[in-house]
Design a protein around this motif. Structure first.
Motif, PDB file in Angstrom:
ATOM      1  N   ASN A 224       0.834  -1.210   0.000  1.00 13.39           N
ATOM      2  CA  ASN A 224       0.000   0.000   0.000  1.00 13.39           C
ATOM      3  C   ASN A 224       0.870   1.263   0.000  1.00 13.39           C
ATOM      4  N   TYR A 225       0.438   2.241  -0.753  1.00  6.52           N
ATOM      5  CA  TYR A 225       1.164   3.516  -0.836  1.00  6.52           C
ATOM      6  C   TYR A 225       0.279   4.665  -0.356  1.00  6.52           C
ATOM      7  N   PHE A 226       0.944   5.739   0.036  1.00  5.25           N
ATOM      8  CA  PHE A 226       0.191   6.957   0.361  1.00  5.25           C
ATOM      9  C   PHE A 226      -0.497   7.452  -0.904  1.00  5.25           C
ATOM     10  N   CYS A 227      -1.703   7.991  -0.745  1.00  3.43           N
ATOM     11  CA  CYS A 227      -2.337   8.645  -1.888  1.00  3.43           C
ATOM     12  C   CYS A 227      -1.815  10.078  -1.898  1.00  3.43           C
ATOM     13  N   PRO A 228      -1.246  10.541  -3.029  1.00  2.00           N
ATOM     14  CA  PRO A 228      -0.685  11.896  -3.039  1.00  2.00           C
ATOM     15  C   PRO A 228      -1.737  12.962  -2.733  1.00  2.00           C
ATOM     16  N   SER A 229      -2.988  12.686  -3.053  1.00  2.00           N
ATOM     17  CA  SER A 229      -4.028  13.673  -2.805  1.00  2.00           C
ATOM     18  C   SER A 229      -4.645  13.501  -1.407  1.00  2.00           C
ATOM     19  N   CYS A 230      -5.212  12.334  -1.134  1.00  2.00           N
ATOM     20  CA  CYS A 230      -5.898  12.112   0.167  1.00  2.00           C
ATOM     21  C   CYS A 230      -4.964  12.369   1.345  1.00  2.00           C
ATOM     22  N   HIS A 231      -3.750  11.815   1.284  1.00  2.00           N
ATOM     23  CA  HIS A 231      -2.856  11.965   2.435  1.00  2.00           C
ATOM     24  C   HIS A 231      -2.493  13.435   2.647  1.00  2.00           C
ATOM     25  N   VAL A 269       2.692   7.774 -11.673  1.00  2.00           N
ATOM     26  CA  VAL A 269       3.833   7.848 -10.757  1.00  2.00           C
ATOM     27  C   VAL A 269       5.134   7.579 -11.507  1.00  2.00           C
ATOM     28  N   PHE A 270       6.239   8.073 -10.932  1.00  2.00           N
ATOM     29  CA  PHE A 270       7.558   7.829 -11.516  1.00  2.00           C
ATOM     30  C   PHE A 270       8.252   6.762 -10.702  1.00  2.00           C
ATOM     31  N   ARG A 271       8.973   5.876 -11.381  1.00  2.00           N
ATOM     32  CA  ARG A 271       9.676   4.836 -10.671  1.00  2.00           C
ATOM     33  C   ARG A 271      11.137   5.238 -10.521  1.00  2.00           C
ATOM     34  N   LYS A 272      11.433   5.976  -9.486  1.00  2.00           N
ATOM     35  CA  LYS A 272      12.824   6.282  -9.182  1.00  2.00           C
ATOM     36  C   LYS A 272      13.019   6.296  -7.672  1.00  2.00           C
ATOM     37  N   LYS A 273      14.266   6.152  -7.265  1.00  2.00           N
ATOM     38  CA  LYS A 273      14.555   5.961  -5.856  1.00  2.00           C
ATOM     39  C   LYS A 273      14.234   7.218  -5.039  1.00  2.00           C
ATOM     40  N   CYS A 274      13.687   7.006  -3.856  1.00  2.00           N
ATOM     41  CA  CYS A 274      13.391   8.114  -2.947  1.00  2.00           C
ATOM     42  C   CYS A 274      14.691   8.745  -2.462  1.00  2.00           C
ATOM     43  N   GLU A 275      14.662  10.080  -2.318  1.00  2.00           N
ATOM     44  CA  GLU A 275      15.878  10.801  -1.892  1.00  2.00           C
ATOM     45  C   GLU A 275      16.133  10.684  -0.394  1.00  2.00           C
ATOM     46  N   ASN A 282      10.389   3.523  -4.216  1.00  2.00           N
ATOM     47  CA  ASN A 282      10.706   3.948  -5.580  1.00  2.00           C
ATOM     48  C   ASN A 282       9.438   4.288  -6.361  1.00  2.00           C
ATOM     49  N   VAL A 283       8.431   4.756  -5.618  1.00  2.00           N
ATOM     50  CA  VAL A 283       7.200   5.207  -6.272  1.00  2.00           C
ATOM     51  C   VAL A 283       7.011   6.675  -5.893  1.00  2.00           C
ATOM     52  N   ILE A 284       7.196   7.549  -6.890  1.00  2.00           N
ATOM     53  CA  ILE A 284       7.160   8.991  -6.633  1.00  2.00           C
ATOM     54  C   ILE A 284       5.984   9.612  -7.390  1.00  2.00           C
ATOM     55  N   GLY A 285       5.192  10.415  -6.678  1.00  2.00           N
ATOM     56  CA  GLY A 285       4.057  11.059  -7.346  1.00  2.00           C
ATOM     57  C   GLY A 285       3.764  12.419  -6.752  1.00  2.00           C
ATOM     58  N   GLU A 286       3.428  13.377  -7.603  1.00  2.00           N
ATOM     59  CA  GLU A 286       3.095  14.750  -7.178  1.00  2.00           C
ATOM     60  C   GLU A 286       4.181  15.340  -6.274  1.00  2.00           C
ATOM     61  N   GLY A 287       5.445  14.959  -6.502  1.00  2.00           N
ATOM     62  CA  GLY A 287       6.550  15.527  -5.725  1.00  2.00           C
ATOM     63  C   GLY A 287       6.810  14.853  -4.388  1.00  2.00           C
ATOM     64  N   TYR A 288       6.145  13.753  -4.116  1.00  2.00           N
ATOM     65  CA  TYR A 288       6.342  13.043  -2.847  1.00  2.00           C
ATOM     66  C   TYR A 288       6.717  11.581  -3.084  1.00  2.00           C
ATOM     67  N   CYS A 289       7.517  11.060  -2.134  1.00  2.00           N
ATOM     68  CA  CYS A 289       7.738   9.615  -2.137  1.00  2.00           C
ATOM     69  C   CYS A 289       6.486   9.012  -1.517  1.00  2.00           C
ATOM     70  N   LEU A 290       5.833   8.101  -2.209  1.00  2.00           N
ATOM     71  CA  LEU A 290       4.550   7.604  -1.711  1.00  2.00           C
ATOM     72  C   LEU A 290       4.712   6.415  -0.759  1.00  2.00           C
TER      73      LEU A 290
END
Ligand SMILES: [Zn+2]
Ligand SMILES: [Zn+2]
Length: 297
Positions: A224-231, A269-275, A282-290
């Motif tokens: 499960n991932y954070f929802c970029p909007s709801c969270h 979402v973009f698949r790149k490593k979280c900073e 490695n799931v990035i969306g709306e500027g956040y690591c989800l």
């Protein structure tokens, strides 16, 4: 003529209001569980002492079910709900309001529901319904023979949602009616839309992710991932709760589509490593690591 006939929508609204109130009674009173921890009272004893609350919750769930059947039968015709001989329904040459007529009791509604081909009740669900109806009757007559537990109510809720309402139907209806009648009125609408997360938190705490996902029509056993909007909206002013019920669809290591069951939306979402150090997300969306919700540059 019979006037002021109800519509299926009228019964649906009624049914969902009872459903929400049935859950709310347990949710609101579970908040007292923190107090229980303090004084070291067993949680079972807490609920044994609060049987009145659970009895009301069960009664409301039953009313919700009854109104659901009425809603379905009403899609054919509201007149099918009326008990007694049709010739006695209305007086000659005068109108009569629908609300003055008697409506079939639960058992008859159930027969109408199946005989009209509106839904299929399995033998297992039918015996659960009968047991539930008997408990409701015992409550009404003030002679309940055993203790009711929140687990019993939530397990019954699960069976009804999975086998009578149908996966996801109840969730869409619940959100529709909550959104039409805002809960708080002081927050923004985005916050209110995300606030239904608390119902899913509650269901997961009693039913687990497998059953909760089943009645929502989504596989919550996936990561499960954070929802970029709801969270975001749920926590941007005050921290309310995590909204972490979004899953990759399709569920693959290269998937770039995230689906949130709370807001019923898909996000690219973009698949790149979280900073963030130490986060393996490695799931990035709306500027956040989800995975950890750290902001990404
Ligand atoms: Zn969402
Ligand atoms: Zn992260």
């Amino acid at each position: 003529m019979i006037t002021n006939r109800p519509s299926p929508e009228d019964f649906e609204k009624q049914s969902i209001q009872y459903l929400i109130q049935s859950l709310d009674l347990i949710i609101k009173n579970s908040e007292g569980e923190e107090f229980v921890d303090m004084v070291e009272v067993e949680i079972d004893d807490y609920w044994k002492y609060h049987q009145g609350i659970l009895n009301n919750s069960l009664t409301l769930l039953f009313l919700s079910l009854e109104n659901y059947l009425k809603k379905e039968i009403c899609t054919v015709s509201p007149m099918l709900l009326v008990a007694g001989e049709p010739k006695k329904w209305a007086k000659k040459n005068s109108d009569r309001k629908f609300s003055e007529l008697f409506i079939h009791p639960f058992d008859d509604l159930l027969v109408l529901y199946t005989e009209l081909g509106l839904g299929n009740i399995t033998e297992q669900t039918a015996s659960k319904l009968e047991e539930f109806r008997l408990k409701r009757n015992q409550i009404t007559h003030g002679v309940l023979e055993e203790h009711i537990t929140p687990e019993y109510i939530l397990e019954s809720f699960y069976i009804f949602m999975a086998h009578i309402w149908g996966h996801r139907q109840w969730w869409d209806q619940l959100k529709k009616h909550i959104y039409n009648e805002p809960l708080f009125g002081i927050y923004d609408t985005d916050h209110e839309k995300a606030s239904v997360t608390t119902y899913i938190d509650f269901l997961v705490s009693y039913l687990g992710k497998s059953k909760t996902g089943e009645i929502l029509g989504v596989d919550l056993k996936q990561r499960n991932y954070f929802c970029p909007s709801c969270h975001y909206w749920l926590n941007h002013e005050y921290e309310v709760t995590d909204s972490k019920y979004a899953v990759l669809k399709p569920n693959s290591s290269s998937s770039t589509n995230l689906y949130c069951v709370i807001c019923d939306s898909n996000y690219t979402v973009f698949r790149k490593k979280c900073e963030e150090e130490g986060c393996k997300g490695n799931v990035i969306g709306e500027g956040y690591c989800l995975t950890c919700f750290a902001e990404q540059s």
